[in-house]
Design a protein around this motif. Structure first.
Motif, PDB file in Angstrom:
ATOM      1  N   GLU A 355       0.810  -1.221   0.000  1.00 17.73           N
ATOM      2  CA  GLU A 355       0.000   0.000   0.000  1.00 17.73           C
ATOM      3  C   GLU A 355       0.844   1.273   0.000  1.00 17.73           C
ATOM      4  OE1 GLU A 355      -2.859  -0.093   3.106  1.00 17.73           O
ATOM      5  OE2 GLU A 355      -3.660  -2.049   2.550  1.00 17.73           O
ATOM      6  N   ARG A 373     -11.182   3.954   5.344  1.00 18.70           N
ATOM      7  CA  ARG A 373     -10.596   3.250   4.210  1.00 18.70           C
ATOM      8  C   ARG A 373     -11.563   3.275   3.030  1.00 18.70           C
ATOM      9  NH1 ARG A 373      -5.971   2.436   2.579  1.00 18.70           N
ATOM     10  NH2 ARG A 373      -6.501   0.462   1.584  1.00 18.70           N
ATOM     11  N   THR A 398     -11.019   9.874   2.234  1.00 19.56           N
ATOM     12  CA  THR A 398     -10.613   8.560   2.709  1.00 19.56           C
ATOM     13  C   THR A 398      -9.108   8.545   3.004  1.00 19.56           C
ATOM     14  OG1 THR A 398     -10.344   7.868   0.413  1.00 19.56           O
ATOM     15  CG2 THR A 398     -12.445   7.382   1.468  1.00 19.56           C
ATOM     16  N   THR A 401      -4.785   4.879   6.558  1.00 20.35           N
ATOM     17  CA  THR A 401      -5.079   4.259   7.845  1.00 20.35           C
ATOM     18  C   THR A 401      -6.157   5.082   8.526  1.00 20.35           C
ATOM     19  OG1 THR A 401      -4.127   3.440   9.925  1.00 20.35           O
ATOM     20  CG2 THR A 401      -3.320   5.552   9.105  1.00 20.35           C
ATOM     21  N   GLN A 405      -8.833   1.055  11.733  1.00 22.53           N
ATOM     22  CA  GLN A 405      -7.704   0.164  11.456  1.00 22.53           C
ATOM     23  C   GLN A 405      -6.820  -0.019  12.692  1.00 22.53           C
ATOM     24  OE1 GLN A 405      -8.907   2.367   9.063  1.00 22.53           O
ATOM     25  NE2 GLN A 405      -9.802   0.513   8.191  1.00 22.53           N
ATOM     26  N   ARG A 410      -9.635  -4.639  10.302  1.00 23.31           N
ATOM     27  CA  ARG A 410      -9.056  -4.796   8.975  1.00 23.31           C
ATOM     28  C   ARG A 410      -9.447  -6.159   8.450  1.00 23.31           C
ATOM     29  NH1 ARG A 410      -4.706  -1.408   7.995  1.00 23.31           N
ATOM     30  NH2 ARG A 410      -3.873  -2.913   6.527  1.00 23.31           N
ATOM     31  N   SER A 451      -4.915  -5.529   4.624  1.00 19.88           N
ATOM     32  CA  SER A 451      -6.204  -4.869   4.556  1.00 19.88           C
ATOM     33  C   SER A 451      -6.994  -5.395   3.385  1.00 19.88           C
ATOM     34  CB  SER A 451      -6.021  -3.367   4.392  1.00 19.88           C
ATOM     35  OG  SER A 451      -5.308  -3.093   3.221  1.00 19.88           O
TER      36      SER A 451
END
Length: 451
Positions: A355, A373, A398, A401, A405, A410, A451
């Motif tokens: 990510e 998210r 958004t 993290t 989370q 997650r 995630s």
């Protein structure tokens, strides 16, 4: 009640801009016109352009932040108008007495100028308010009334008996009709949605203390559709308010409070994401080369996600899995046969290093470092109809993290819990909270699931 029955099915109609409050420009013009007229009371040597300008500027600077009630009126603001004009004239008289004693103003001149300016200001303001009241009577704000049927019908009937309120209720939103006569009772999300679109609803009246908590998702959805939400005290007065609607005290509910630190949040995003991209660029290049050698071309995974205010954007990640087709990519919740991934792809996914490319999304402004998210359109539609409050997550940008989370939400965890934590984060947002979440995320960088 919707949203438990309807909120799950209530879709926000085409988002509209909130109804604009009355423009302050006409009232500013009246104050600017009244000041030179009042200056006619000055003698010729005193009627200097600079002094007239000072009088106009003082009259404007002393204007308080005006509350704009739905139905404007002159009599309520006469004391404030006369008071600030009096202060402006006293300041002018004090300045002349201090710096031009030979042109000092007499008490009679001050009183004459004050009275003349106040009369003109009140007359012009009365004309402006009169035109606005007439327009509001011709085109009142259509409204939905939310709450227990009996109470809602009583409030709606009272408002309809007083058209000078400038509000015209067109329906009741309740759990189920109780057989009482009056406005139609809307019990499903489809009925509420249809009423909003067909009647051009611009106001919502909540008439019971429990509505604010029980109907929060529906009220947020209506606010997102451009409606102004008001809380009406339909029983014994429980709070002080100078504003009245058909005799009921009422106040506006701010469902989307403006965060003063939004500029600071964006600056933090730019600073941190830009710095991290520079620092980890060799690592990103190494990951790209390793993925290219081990898994072939196409090392960057692009997928449409839903961002702030429902706007889609393209999210970037390192490709750790190749879906069978586009349908699987858009609609499959978890990765199939994760154990069959190459060890390097599995490592990237489990440590969330895949990510890191989302730092580019943050730098571009598609995302923030901290926030709810983003999810795919298919699941956003599904979850918004199933979990109350899920759609409200999209009122903020958004993030990579978020509060959900760092609380372990997650992967295959409760969507309802995620929505609750995300909305709590937005409601209680502060820049320090963002910093705390980033620090907590750094300590959880290596974890067993992605995630």
């Amino acid at each position: 009640m919707p949203p438990r029955g309807t909120a799950t099915g209530f879709r926000v109609p085409v988002p509209r801009r909130p109804a604009r409050p009355a423009s302050p420009v006409p009232l500013l013009v009246t104050d600017c016109v009244a000041a030179p007229v009042g200056a006619l009371a000055l003698a010729e040597p005193q009627r200097h352009p600079l002094l007239v300008t000072l009088l106009i500027v003082a009259s404007l600077l002393l204007r308080p932040r005006e509350k704009r009630p739905p139905v404007p009126g002159l009599l309520e603001e006469v004391p404030a108008v006369c008071g600030r004009i009096a202060v402006a004239w006293l300041l002018l008289a004090a300045l002349l007495a201090a710096y031009r004693p030979e042109h000092a103003l007499s008490a009679g001149t001050v009183l004459t100028g004050l009275a003349l300016q106040a009369a003109v200001a009140c007359a012009l303001r009365g004309a402006v308010h009169g035109r606005r009241r007439a327009a509001l009577l011709r085109h009142p704000h259509t409204a939905l009334v939310v709450g227990p049927v009996a109470t809602a019908q009583r409030v709606a009937s009272a408002v309809l008996r007083h058209p000078r309120c400038g509000v015209r209720p067109v329906g009741i939103v309740a759990e189920q009709p109780d057989g009482t006569e009056g406005l139609p009772v809307l019990t499903t999300g489809e009925e509420v949605e249809r009423a909003v679109i067909q009647n051009g609803v611009r106001a919502v009246l909540t008439v019971h203390p429990s509505v604010r908590a029980e109907q929060a998702p529906l009220l947020r959805a209506l606010a997102e559709s451009g409606c102004t939400v008001w809380e009406v005290d339909a029983e014994s007065p429980s709070y002080a308010s100078k504003e009245r609607l058909a005799g009921f005290p009422y106040r506006r509910l701010e469902l989307f409070p403006a965060h003063r630190g939004s500029v600071g949040k964006r600056m933090l995003d730019i600073l941190v994401s830009g710095t991290l991209l520079l620092l980890v660029s060799p690592l990103l290049l190494a990951f790209a080369v390793a993925l290219r050698l081990s898994d072939g071309p196409g090392v960057v995974f692009r997928q449409e996600r839903i961002g702030r205010n429902g706007k889609p954007f393209t999210l970037l990640k390192f490709r750790t899995h190749r879906p069978v087709d586009e349908h699987e990519s858009a609609t499959r919740w978890s990765v199939a046969n994760e154990h069959e991934m190459r060890w390097f792809c599995r490592m990237l996914r489990r440590t969330s290093l895949d990510e890191l490319l989302q730092l580019w999304n943050v730098l571009r402004g598609d995302m923030s470092l901290v926030g709810p998210r983003p999810e795919r359109p298919y699941f956003v539609t599904q979850f918004s109809q199933t979990y109350p409050g899920y759609g409200s997550r999209h009122r903020m940008r958004t993030g990579i993290t978020g509060l959900a989370q760092v609380h372990g939400l997650r992967g295959d965890t409760s969507i309802e819990d995620r929505a609750r934590f995300d909305n709590a984060y937005i409601d209680d947002w502060s820049l320090w909270q963002d910093i705390c979440i980033l620090l907590r995320t750094a300590t959880l960088l290596v974890r067993p699931t992605g995630s």
